[in-house]
Write an enzyme that holds these catalytic residues in place. Sequence first.
Site, PDB file in Angstrom:
ATOM      1  N   ARG A  54       0.806  -1.220   0.000  1.00  0.00           N
ATOM      2  CA  ARG A  54       0.000   0.000   0.000  1.00  0.00           C
ATOM      3  C   ARG A  54       0.842   1.274   0.000  1.00  0.00           C
ATOM      4  O   ARG A  54       0.600   2.182  -0.790  1.00  0.00           O
ATOM      5  CB  ARG A  54      -0.923   0.056   1.224  1.00  0.00           C
ATOM      6  CG  ARG A  54      -2.216  -0.670   1.033  1.00  0.00           C
ATOM      7  CD  ARG A  54      -2.588  -1.365   2.289  1.00  0.00           C
ATOM      8  NE  ARG A  54      -1.595  -2.390   2.580  1.00  0.00           N
ATOM      9  CZ  ARG A  54      -1.659  -3.631   2.097  1.00  0.00           C
ATOM     10  NH1 ARG A  54      -2.660  -3.994   1.369  1.00  0.00           N
ATOM     11  NH2 ARG A  54      -0.720  -4.527   2.351  1.00  0.00           N
ATOM     12  N   THR A  55       1.797   1.367   0.901  1.00  0.00           N
ATOM     13  CA  THR A  55       2.488   2.644   1.065  1.00  0.00           C
ATOM     14  C   THR A  55       3.277   2.980  -0.204  1.00  0.00           C
ATOM     15  O   THR A  55       3.185   4.093  -0.731  1.00  0.00           O
ATOM     16  CB  THR A  55       3.410   2.595   2.301  1.00  0.00           C
ATOM     17  OG1 THR A  55       2.657   2.076   3.389  1.00  0.00           O
ATOM     18  CG2 THR A  55       3.922   3.967   2.656  1.00  0.00           C
ATOM     19  N   LYS A  83      26.390  -2.826  -0.908  1.00  0.00           N
ATOM     20  CA  LYS A  83      27.859  -2.694  -0.832  1.00  0.00           C
ATOM     21  C   LYS A  83      28.281  -2.003   0.452  1.00  0.00           C
ATOM     22  O   LYS A  83      29.449  -1.678   0.645  1.00  0.00           O
ATOM     23  CB  LYS A  83      28.366  -1.879  -2.031  1.00  0.00           C
ATOM     24  CG  LYS A  83      28.017  -2.473  -3.372  1.00  0.00           C
ATOM     25  CD  LYS A  83      28.406  -1.509  -4.488  1.00  0.00           C
ATOM     26  CE  LYS A  83      27.650  -1.820  -5.761  1.00  0.00           C
ATOM     27  NZ  LYS A  83      27.674  -0.695  -6.696  1.00  0.00           N
ATOM     28  N   ARG A 104      11.082   3.865   3.841  1.00  0.00           N
ATOM     29  CA  ARG A 104      10.681   2.866   4.853  1.00  0.00           C
ATOM     30  C   ARG A 104      11.928   2.107   5.268  1.00  0.00           C
ATOM     31  O   ARG A 104      12.749   1.723   4.416  1.00  0.00           O
ATOM     32  CB  ARG A 104       9.647   1.896   4.282  1.00  0.00           C
ATOM     33  CG  ARG A 104       9.415   0.724   5.224  1.00  0.00           C
ATOM     34  CD  ARG A 104       8.238  -0.118   4.838  1.00  0.00           C
ATOM     35  NE  ARG A 104       6.988   0.601   5.061  1.00  0.00           N
ATOM     36  CZ  ARG A 104       5.790   0.044   4.932  1.00  0.00           C
ATOM     37  NH1 ARG A 104       5.683  -1.212   4.578  1.00  0.00           N
ATOM     38  NH2 ARG A 104       4.696   0.753   5.148  1.00  0.00           N
ATOM     39  N   HIS A 132       4.408   5.653  11.674  1.00  0.00           N
ATOM     40  CA  HIS A 132       4.019   5.518  10.261  1.00  0.00           C
ATOM     41  C   HIS A 132       3.060   6.669   9.948  1.00  0.00           C
ATOM     42  O   HIS A 132       1.851   6.483   9.829  1.00  0.00           O
ATOM     43  CB  HIS A 132       3.341   4.155  10.062  1.00  0.00           C
ATOM     44  CG  HIS A 132       3.149   3.740   8.639  1.00  0.00           C
ATOM     45  ND1 HIS A 132       3.294   4.591   7.556  1.00  0.00           N
ATOM     46  CD2 HIS A 132       2.798   2.534   8.111  1.00  0.00           C
ATOM     47  CE1 HIS A 132       3.047   3.921   6.437  1.00  0.00           C
ATOM     48  NE2 HIS A 132       2.743   2.675   6.745  1.00  0.00           N
TER      49      HIS A 132
HETATM   50  N1   CP Z   1      -0.435  -0.140   5.720  1.00  0.00           N
HETATM   51  C1   CP Z   1       0.800  -0.383   5.219  1.00  0.00           C
HETATM   52  O1   CP Z   1       1.786   0.237   5.615  1.00  0.00           O
HETATM   53  O2   CP Z   1       0.825  -1.344   4.254  1.00  0.00           O
HETATM   54  P1   CP Z   1       2.129  -1.789   3.454  1.00  0.00           P
HETATM   55  O3   CP Z   1       3.067  -2.427   4.446  1.00  0.00           O
HETATM   56  O4   CP Z   1       1.627  -2.727   2.402  1.00  0.00           O
HETATM   57  O5   CP Z   1       2.738  -0.543   2.879  1.00  0.00           O
END
Ligand code: CP
Length: 309
Positions: A54-55, A83, A104, A132
């Site tokens: 999703r993100t 590396k 992320r 998040h």
């Molecule tokens: N909700 C969420 O962060 O989903 P993903 O891990 O698929 O990005």
Amino acid sequence: MLKGKHLLEPTDLSLQELEDIFNLADSIIKNPKAYLDCCKGRLLATLFYEPSTRTRFSFEAAMLRLGGQVIGFSEPNSSSVSKGETISDTIRTIACYADIAVMRHPKEGAPRLASKYSNIPVINAGDGGHQHPTQTLTDLLTIRSLKQNISNHVIGICGDLKFGRTAHSLVKALSRYKSMTFIFISPPELKIPDYIIDEVKGHQLIQTSSLEEVIPQLDILYMTRIQRERFFNEEEYLRLKGYFVLDNKKLSLAKKDMIILHPLPRVDEIAKEVDTDKRAVYFKQARYGMYVRMALILKLLGDDTCVKN
Ligand code: CP
């Protein structure tokens, strides 16, 4: 003015800035075609050191729907990270090419570290079990759109509250709104950390391990999965997996206008039979996630006035 800022935690945004982002997201939802060229010539970089559906896809879709373009990696071993390149050198390099970066990382604080070396906005797309913030923007926009306002709700947050960064971020953000009641529903081993509890001072707070007991009180139920990847011990994960399963029987105890949110991915904590219930809004929520990220990109790039309302 949000232009040029980083987004590392939801509280980096004031309540007014959040409202401005949600209003812009509303305008995009009403007339997405008007925004098709707002980011023409702009480049978004996605640096994903951990898996995502999703993100990453919603950020990429957001930028493409604004007329911009996307570069990045979803597998760090395909970059010079393999590396031994440091986060600071990676972000300095990416900032030579892109206008905005989304990161992320499994380590808490990695996006904050990157932001210190970056002259382009860095957005935290999830750092370990910590925060998040763009999931929180998604959750808040969903609540605001489907419950008319964000304040004055009884919210149950259920699942792995120890490791779940979406829960931590959401609690931190909601604690700034008026008259909230927080009901934290988790196995005793996966209780929400004390530093998050400290955030909810001034609001009503209940902690329990029974979903059935509290579900009749809820306006919003926020389900989360048990975070397998954060466990040191697979046996412990297997023991706690399946602790909560929301099914139609449990849902029959809930209010008719309760909404069920889930940041997704789901494992087994919501039975598939629930998906057809009108209270199940988690896929709508995923769509709101794209619109709110479109609004965020426009704000951080200073391109939000490209459409005159
Ligand atoms: N909700 C969420 O962060 O989903 P993903 O891990 O698929 O990005």
